[in-house]
Design a protein around this motif. Sequence first.
Motif, PDB file in Angstrom:
ATOM      1  N   ALA A  68       0.835  -1.201   0.000  1.00 41.72           N
ATOM      2  CA  ALA A  68       0.000   0.000   0.000  1.00 41.72           C
ATOM      3  C   ALA A  68       0.873   1.256   0.000  1.00 41.72           C
ATOM      4  O   ALA A  68       0.668   2.173  -0.808  1.00 41.72           O
ATOM      5  CB  ALA A  68      -0.932   0.001   1.211  1.00 41.72           C
ATOM      6  N   LEU A  69       1.866   1.309   0.886  1.00 35.41           N
ATOM      7  CA  LEU A  69       2.748   2.472   0.954  1.00 35.41           C
ATOM      8  C   LEU A  69       3.535   2.648  -0.340  1.00 35.41           C
ATOM      9  O   LEU A  69       3.790   3.774  -0.781  1.00 35.41           O
ATOM     10  CB  LEU A  69       3.709   2.326   2.134  1.00 35.41           C
ATOM     11  N   ARG A  70       3.903   1.536  -0.958  1.00 38.59           N
ATOM     12  CA  ARG A  70       4.702   1.618  -2.179  1.00 38.59           C
ATOM     13  C   ARG A  70       3.903   2.218  -3.333  1.00 38.59           C
ATOM     14  O   ARG A  70       4.472   2.806  -4.250  1.00 38.59           O
ATOM     15  CB  ARG A  70       5.215   0.232  -2.550  1.00 38.59           C
ATOM     16  N   TYR A  71       2.597   2.051  -3.311  1.00 41.41           N
ATOM     17  CA  TYR A  71       1.760   2.608  -4.365  1.00 41.41           C
ATOM     18  C   TYR A  71       1.123   3.945  -3.952  1.00 41.41           C
ATOM     19  O   TYR A  71       0.210   4.426  -4.606  1.00 41.41           O
ATOM     20  CB  TYR A  71       0.677   1.616  -4.779  1.00 41.41           C
ATOM     21  N   GLY A  72       1.600   4.525  -2.845  1.00 37.93           N
ATOM     22  CA  GLY A  72       1.222   5.892  -2.538  1.00 37.93           C
ATOM     23  C   GLY A  72       0.050   6.067  -1.605  1.00 37.93           C
ATOM     24  O   GLY A  72      -0.551   7.135  -1.576  1.00 37.93           O
ATOM     25  N   PHE A  73      -0.314   5.045  -0.811  1.00 35.95           N
ATOM     26  CA  PHE A  73      -1.344   5.216   0.214  1.00 35.95           C
ATOM     27  C   PHE A  73      -1.023   4.271   1.356  1.00 35.95           C
ATOM     28  O   PHE A  73       0.087   3.725   1.409  1.00 35.95           O
ATOM     29  CB  PHE A  73      -2.751   4.969  -0.368  1.00 35.95           C
ATOM     30  N   SER A  74      -1.923   4.098   2.296  1.00 39.96           N
ATOM     31  CA  SER A  74      -1.621   3.289   3.463  1.00 39.96           C
ATOM     32  C   SER A  74      -2.825   2.439   3.847  1.00 39.96           C
ATOM     33  O   SER A  74      -3.895   2.537   3.240  1.00 39.96           O
ATOM     34  CB  SER A  74      -1.228   4.183   4.656  1.00 39.96           C
ATOM     35  N   THR A  75      -2.627   1.617   4.874  1.00 40.00           N
ATOM     36  CA  THR A  75      -3.738   0.833   5.422  1.00 40.00           C
ATOM     37  C   THR A  75      -4.431   1.583   6.547  1.00 40.00           C
ATOM     38  O   THR A  75      -5.252   1.007   7.258  1.00 40.00           O
ATOM     39  CB  THR A  75      -3.231  -0.534   5.945  1.00 40.00           C
ATOM     40  N   GLY A  76      -4.105   2.849   6.700  1.00 35.62           N
ATOM     41  CA  GLY A  76      -4.768   3.668   7.707  1.00 35.62           C
ATOM     42  C   GLY A  76      -4.113   3.548   9.070  1.00 35.62           C
ATOM     43  O   GLY A  76      -3.051   2.965   9.240  1.00 35.62           O
ATOM     44  N   GLY A  77      -4.778   4.123  10.053  1.00 32.15           N
ATOM     45  CA  GLY A  77      -4.310   3.992  11.432  1.00 32.15           C
ATOM     46  C   GLY A  77      -2.956   4.631  11.655  1.00 32.15           C
ATOM     47  O   GLY A  77      -2.637   5.703  11.148  1.00 32.15           O
ATOM     48  N   PHE A  78      -2.124   3.931  12.429  1.00 30.17           N
ATOM     49  CA  PHE A  78      -0.822   4.465  12.784  1.00 30.17           C
ATOM     50  C   PHE A  78       0.139   4.490  11.599  1.00 30.17           C
ATOM     51  O   PHE A  78       1.218   5.081  11.702  1.00 30.17           O
ATOM     52  CB  PHE A  78      -0.216   3.652  13.932  1.00 30.17           C
ATOM     53  N   ASP A  79      -0.215   3.821  10.474  1.00 25.82           N
ATOM     54  CA  ASP A  79       0.610   3.937   9.274  1.00 25.82           C
ATOM     55  C   ASP A  79       0.699   5.393   8.837  1.00 25.82           C
ATOM     56  O   ASP A  79       1.758   5.868   8.409  1.00 25.82           O
ATOM     57  CB  ASP A  79       0.016   3.126   8.115  1.00 25.82           C
ATOM     58  N   ILE A  80      -0.420   6.100   8.923  1.00 23.77           N
ATOM     59  CA  ILE A  80      -0.448   7.513   8.527  1.00 23.77           C
ATOM     60  C   ILE A  80       0.432   8.339   9.456  1.00 23.77           C
ATOM     61  O   ILE A  80       1.189   9.209   9.008  1.00 23.77           O
ATOM     62  CB  ILE A  80      -1.903   8.038   8.523  1.00 23.77           C
ATOM     63  N   LEU A  81       0.363   8.068  10.756  1.00 18.41           N
ATOM     64  CA  LEU A  81       1.233   8.769  11.700  1.00 18.41           C
ATOM     65  C   LEU A  81       2.694   8.494  11.394  1.00 18.41           C
ATOM     66  O   LEU A  81       3.538   9.390  11.430  1.00 18.41           O
ATOM     67  CB  LEU A  81       0.905   8.336  13.137  1.00 18.41           C
ATOM     68  N   SER A  82       3.012   7.220  11.077  1.00 17.40           N
ATOM     69  CA  SER A  82       4.392   6.847  10.777  1.00 17.40           C
ATOM     70  C   SER A  82       4.877   7.518   9.501  1.00 17.40           C
ATOM     71  O   SER A  82       6.022   7.972   9.425  1.00 17.40           O
ATOM     72  CB  SER A  82       4.505   5.321  10.644  1.00 17.40           C
ATOM     73  N   MET A  83       4.000   7.584   8.476  1.00 15.54           N
ATOM     74  CA  MET A  83       4.378   8.256   7.238  1.00 15.54           C
ATOM     75  C   MET A  83       4.647   9.738   7.479  1.00 15.54           C
ATOM     76  O   MET A  83       5.615  10.307   6.964  1.00 15.54           O
ATOM     77  CB  MET A  83       3.256   8.098   6.213  1.00 15.54           C
TER      78      MET A  83
END
Length: 306
Positions: free
Chosen positions: A134-149
Motif C-alpha cells: 500500500a505504501l509503495r503505491y502511494g497510500f496506506s492501510t490507515g491507522g498508525f501507518d499515517i502517523l508513521s508516514m
Amino acid sequence: MAKLTKFVQHDTLTKIGVALVSGLLTAIALNFFLTPAQVFQAGATGLAQLISIFLHRLGLSSGDLTGWFNLLINMPIAYLGWRKLGRSFTLFSILNILIISGFTIVLPVQSLTNDPLMNSIFGGVLTGAAVGIALRYGFSTGGFDILSMYLSKTTRKSVGWLMFGINLIIVLIAGFGLQWESALYTIISIYCMTRVVDMIHTSNQKITAMIVTEHPDAVVAAVSARLIRGITVIPSRGGFLHRPNTTLMIVITRYELYDLTQATLGADHQAFIDILNTVDVVGEFLTSDEQDAKRRAPVQAPQSRV
C-alpha cells in the motif's frame, strides 16, 4: 499486480486493485492468525482488537467488533492524512480502510494453527506485506501507518521502525490489560511486520535512473510534471544502429520509481531505463514535502531589464 517498472495504462484501477489485495491480506492476517491467538495487530487495528476483547469480557458485546472499531478510530487519523499527506494519499487510504473493515467483518474468525508463535509470525508477515504494498503505491492501510508516514517525512527515519516505536502502546495495553504472554507475542508480530514493511517500502533508499530516449523533451516534461528532481541531459548514440539519442540521469528514491516509470514510458514507450543503486548523494535532494511546497509556490514572472 503491476510491476513498478512496467507502464500501467490505468493508474487509478491499479491502485484500487492494490487496495483490494492489501485489505484482503490484512483481514486474513487478523481473522485467521492474530485474533484467534489473542495476538494483536499493529496500529489502529490492534487498538480496535483490544477494545473489542475488553467489551466482550465485560459482557457488552457478543461478537467480534474489530472491523467497526477500526473504522471509528481511523476517522481522526484520516483527517491528519488529508491535511498533511495529500488528498490522493488519504482518499486511497480511506478506501483501503473500508476494504479492510469490510473483509474483517465478512470473513469468519478461524484458527489455522494452535501455535501462538506461528500465528504471530504469519500474521506479522501478512500485515507487513499489506502495509508495504500500500505504501509503495502511494497510500496506506490507515491507522498508525499515517502517523508513521507523517513522522517519516518530517524526521526522515525508517517507516518500519517508526511503526515499531509507535505501536509499543499496543504492547503495553495488551500486557497490563490482558496477559503479558499476548504482549510478548505481539512484539514478535510487530517486529515481523516492520521488517517486511522496510523490505517493500523503501522510500529512504536512493537510486539512479539512466533513461535512454529519442524524445528527451517529452520525457523530461512528463517526469517533471510528477517529480521535482534534477535531470541531467547527456547527448549519446546507439552502439548498434548508430542513431543519435539522449541519456537522462536522475536520482530518486525507490518510492518514486513507480511514478518515474509511468511518466517515462507514457511519454516514450520505447525508452530504456537502467536502475542503479545509489550509496548516497551530496547536495540538494528534496523530500516529498519539499517537492509539494515547491509545487504550491507561485511562479514568479521574470523581471524585465531596462
